[in-house]
Design a protein around this motif. Structure first.
Motif, PDB file in Angstrom:
ATOM      1  N   MET A 178       0.816  -1.247  -0.225  1.00  0.00           N
ATOM      2  CA  MET A 178       0.172   0.413  -0.309  1.00  0.00           C
ATOM      3  C   MET A 178       0.936   1.307   0.417  1.00  0.00           C
ATOM      4  SD  MET A 178      -3.784  -0.975   2.372  1.00  0.00           S
ATOM      5  CE  MET A 178      -2.453  -1.993   4.091  1.00  0.00           C
ATOM      6  N   ALA A 179       1.933   1.058   0.679  1.00  0.00           N
ATOM      7  CA  ALA A 179       3.002   2.213   0.387  1.00  0.00           C
ATOM      8  C   ALA A 179       3.250   2.204  -0.799  1.00  0.00           C
ATOM      9  CB  ALA A 179       4.205   2.507   1.826  1.00  0.00           C
ATOM     10  N   PHE A 180       4.144   1.306  -1.356  1.00  0.00           N
ATOM     11  CA  PHE A 180       4.313   1.304  -2.961  1.00  0.00           C
ATOM     12  C   PHE A 180       3.121   2.188  -3.265  1.00  0.00           C
ATOM     13  CE2 PHE A 180       7.830  -1.819  -1.915  1.00  0.00           C
ATOM     14  CZ  PHE A 180       7.937  -1.234  -2.081  1.00  0.00           C
ATOM     15  N   MET A 181       2.204   2.097  -3.445  1.00  0.00           N
ATOM     16  CA  MET A 181       0.645   1.929  -3.882  1.00  0.00           C
ATOM     17  C   MET A 181       0.571   4.013  -4.277  1.00  0.00           C
ATOM     18  SD  MET A 181      -1.820  -1.319  -3.901  1.00  0.00           S
ATOM     19  CE  MET A 181      -3.050   0.434  -4.172  1.00  0.00           C
ATOM     20  N   ILE A 182       0.386   4.327  -2.425  1.00  0.00           N
ATOM     21  CA  ILE A 182       0.307   5.803  -2.176  1.00  0.00           C
ATOM     22  C   ILE A 182       1.568   6.706  -2.715  1.00  0.00           C
ATOM     23  CG2 ILE A 182       0.854   7.332  -0.773  1.00  0.00           C
ATOM     24  CD1 ILE A 182      -0.391   5.022   1.417  1.00  0.00           C
ATOM     25  N   MET A 183       3.155   6.123  -3.428  1.00  0.00           N
ATOM     26  CA  MET A 183       4.363   6.980  -3.076  1.00  0.00           C
ATOM     27  C   MET A 183       4.081   6.994  -4.709  1.00  0.00           C
ATOM     28  SD  MET A 183       7.207   4.778  -1.237  1.00  0.00           S
ATOM     29  CE  MET A 183       8.097   5.341  -2.197  1.00  0.00           C
ATOM     30  N   ARG A 184       3.113   5.801  -5.748  1.00  0.00           N
ATOM     31  CA  ARG A 184       3.413   6.018  -7.231  1.00  0.00           C
ATOM     32  C   ARG A 184       1.495   7.036  -6.886  1.00  0.00           C
ATOM     33  NH1 ARG A 184       6.733   2.654 -10.758  1.00  0.00           N
ATOM     34  NH2 ARG A 184       8.137   1.426  -9.606  1.00  0.00           N
ATOM     35  N   GLY A 185       1.318   6.589  -6.326  1.00  0.00           N
ATOM     36  CA  GLY A 185      -0.672   7.388  -7.000  1.00  0.00           C
ATOM     37  C   GLY A 185      -1.173   6.756  -8.178  1.00  0.00           C
ATOM     38  N   GLY A 186      -1.084   5.028  -7.855  1.00  0.00           N
ATOM     39  CA  GLY A 186      -1.435   4.325  -8.804  1.00  0.00           C
ATOM     40  C   GLY A 186      -2.370   3.218  -7.740  1.00  0.00           C
ATOM     41  N   ASP A 187      -3.335   3.181  -8.198  1.00  0.00           N
ATOM     42  CA  ASP A 187      -4.941   2.702  -7.652  1.00  0.00           C
ATOM     43  C   ASP A 187      -4.183   0.465  -7.843  1.00  0.00           C
ATOM     44  OD1 ASP A 187      -4.634   1.440 -10.595  1.00  0.00           O
ATOM     45  OD2 ASP A 187      -6.368   1.714 -10.956  1.00  0.00           O
ATOM     46  N   LYS A 188      -3.452   0.475  -8.048  1.00  0.00           N
ATOM     47  CA  LYS A 188      -2.324  -1.601  -7.641  1.00  0.00           C
ATOM     48  C   LYS A 188      -0.998  -1.548  -8.115  1.00  0.00           C
ATOM     49  CE  LYS A 188      -2.397  -2.286 -13.510  1.00  0.00           C
ATOM     50  NZ  LYS A 188      -3.327  -2.707 -14.134  1.00  0.00           N
ATOM     51  N   PRO A 189      -0.527  -2.357  -7.020  1.00  0.00           N
ATOM     52  CA  PRO A 189       1.090  -2.170  -7.234  1.00  0.00           C
ATOM     53  C   PRO A 189       1.610  -2.222  -8.422  1.00  0.00           C
ATOM     54  CG  PRO A 189      -0.069  -3.768  -5.748  1.00  0.00           C
ATOM     55  CD  PRO A 189      -1.148  -3.617  -6.465  1.00  0.00           C
ATOM     56  N   HIS A 190       2.763  -2.032  -8.866  1.00  0.00           N
ATOM     57  CA  HIS A 190       3.429  -1.814 -10.046  1.00  0.00           C
ATOM     58  C   HIS A 190       4.147  -2.609 -10.007  1.00  0.00           C
ATOM     59  CE1 HIS A 190       6.930  -1.087 -12.921  1.00  0.00           C
ATOM     60  NE2 HIS A 190       6.004   0.245 -13.221  1.00  0.00           N
ATOM     61  N   ASP A 191       4.259  -3.130 -11.076  1.00  0.00           N
ATOM     62  CA  ASP A 191       5.445  -4.513 -10.950  1.00  0.00           C
ATOM     63  C   ASP A 191       6.744  -4.932 -10.715  1.00  0.00           C
ATOM     64  OD1 ASP A 191       3.427  -6.403 -12.421  1.00  0.00           O
ATOM     65  OD2 ASP A 191       4.145  -5.833 -14.978  1.00  0.00           O
ATOM     66  N   ASP A 192       7.230  -3.207 -10.506  1.00  0.00           N
ATOM     67  CA  ASP A 192       8.608  -3.157 -10.011  1.00  0.00           C
ATOM     68  C   ASP A 192       8.671  -3.602  -8.940  1.00  0.00           C
ATOM     69  OD1 ASP A 192      10.051  -3.860 -12.706  1.00  0.00           O
ATOM     70  OD2 ASP A 192       9.860  -0.898 -12.333  1.00  0.00           O
ATOM     71  N   ASP A 193       7.584  -3.128  -8.255  1.00  0.00           N
ATOM     72  CA  ASP A 193       7.304  -3.272  -6.299  1.00  0.00           C
ATOM     73  C   ASP A 193       6.994  -4.467  -5.647  1.00  0.00           C
ATOM     74  OD1 ASP A 193       7.846  -0.336  -6.712  1.00  0.00           O
ATOM     75  OD2 ASP A 193       5.499   0.495  -6.896  1.00  0.00           O
ATOM     76  N   LYS A 194       6.094  -5.511  -6.439  1.00  0.00           N
ATOM     77  CA  LYS A 194       5.992  -6.299  -6.783  1.00  0.00           C
ATOM     78  C   LYS A 194       7.147  -7.270  -5.946  1.00  0.00           C
ATOM     79  CE  LYS A 194       1.229  -7.166  -8.228  1.00  0.00           C
ATOM     80  NZ  LYS A 194       0.536  -7.950  -9.244  1.00  0.00           N
ATOM     81  N   LYS A 195       8.412  -6.556  -7.002  1.00  0.00           N
ATOM     82  CA  LYS A 195       9.142  -7.790  -6.724  1.00  0.00           C
ATOM     83  C   LYS A 195      10.070  -7.192  -6.001  1.00  0.00           C
ATOM     84  CE  LYS A 195       9.721  -7.625 -12.273  1.00  0.00           C
ATOM     85  NZ  LYS A 195      11.100  -7.579 -13.433  1.00  0.00           N
ATOM     86  N   ILE A 196       9.789  -6.005  -5.953  1.00  0.00           N
ATOM     87  CA  ILE A 196      10.528  -5.995  -4.052  1.00  0.00           C
ATOM     88  C   ILE A 196      10.618  -6.109  -2.830  1.00  0.00           C
ATOM     89  CG2 ILE A 196      11.164  -4.297  -2.903  1.00  0.00           C
ATOM     90  CD1 ILE A 196      11.139  -1.539  -5.259  1.00  0.00           C
TER      91      ILE A 196
END
Length: 222
Positions: A82-100
């Motif tokens: 959820m923190a990554f989603m807020i940082m990117r401003g998207g409504d779903k996790p980015h693939d790069d964030d999922k890898k992390i």
């Protein structure tokens, strides 16, 4: 200390100027939550403690701690997502964030056990000696690691006709490792012959010999 303060200031400036907190926290999809739960279940089991005799050379297993309840890991990984989603401003996790997120979970497994799991993922079965050769560790040491993973119900131990132990990572965990570690599964058995065939042939050139001699001369002068 100075570096920590510097990093703290940079992060604070980034959060204050770049990140906009939404009125409501982002919602993770059911599918992604299931991914996190399955990964957390495996990691919690893989990092659980196996107690061995401390005053014996055989170091036999004397107690297997119950597998850690993965609730805390799941909560932490979901919070990170959820923190990554807020940082990117998207409504779903980015693939790069999922890898992390996946890496964060897998990094919590003891490095030696993870080495075994990674190698076991790529093969249907292996002998202790073949795995030890592949990992470049003593056979007895690797045998203890495999015993731990078997006691934690991640690996199956198979008695072959010749008497040597064979080991197989359970399919459900093998599938998870393939998906999140990116290791392709095969139906091959890991053997010492196959390891030898995988080793690249290195051609030693005159230039390499000259470089080695010059390096030794440099070290001698120092």
């Amino acid at each position: 200390q100075q570096k920590r303060l510097w990093l703290r200031e940079i992060i604070k400036e980034y959060l204050d100027k770049e990140v906009v907190m939404p009125e409501k926290l982002p919602v993770l999809t059911v599918e992604f939550k299931k991914e996190i739960v399955s990964l957390a279940n495996m990691c919690a089991r893989a990092r659980s403690k196996v107690e061995r005799e401390s005053n014996s050379s055989s170091r036999e297993i004397i107690f297997v701690q119950p597998a850690e309840v993965p609730t805390r890991i799941v909560s932490q990984l979901q919070t990170l997502a959820m923190a990554f989603m807020i940082m990117r401003g998207g409504d779903k996790p980015h693939d790069d964030d999922k890898k992390i997120i996946y890496k964060t979970a897998l990094d919590s497994i003891t490095s030696t056990r993870r080495l075994c799991l990674q190698k076991l993922t790529g093969y249907n079965t292996t002998t202790t000696k073949a795995l030890a050769t592949a990992l470049n560790y003593p056979t007895n040491t690797v045998h203890r690691w495999l015993e731990d993973l078997t006691a934690l119900e991640l690996v199956n131990r198979i008695k072959a006709t010749g008497g040597a132990d064979h080991w197989r990572l359970k399919h459900e965990y093998r599938t998870i490792m393939e998906k999140y570690e990116g290791i392709p599964m095969t139906e091959n058995e890991l053997t010492e012959t196959e390891i030898t065939e995988e080793l690249p042939e290195t051609e030693i050139t005159d230039e390499m010999v000259d470089d080695a001699i010059n390096l030794k001369l440099e070290q001698a002068r120092i």
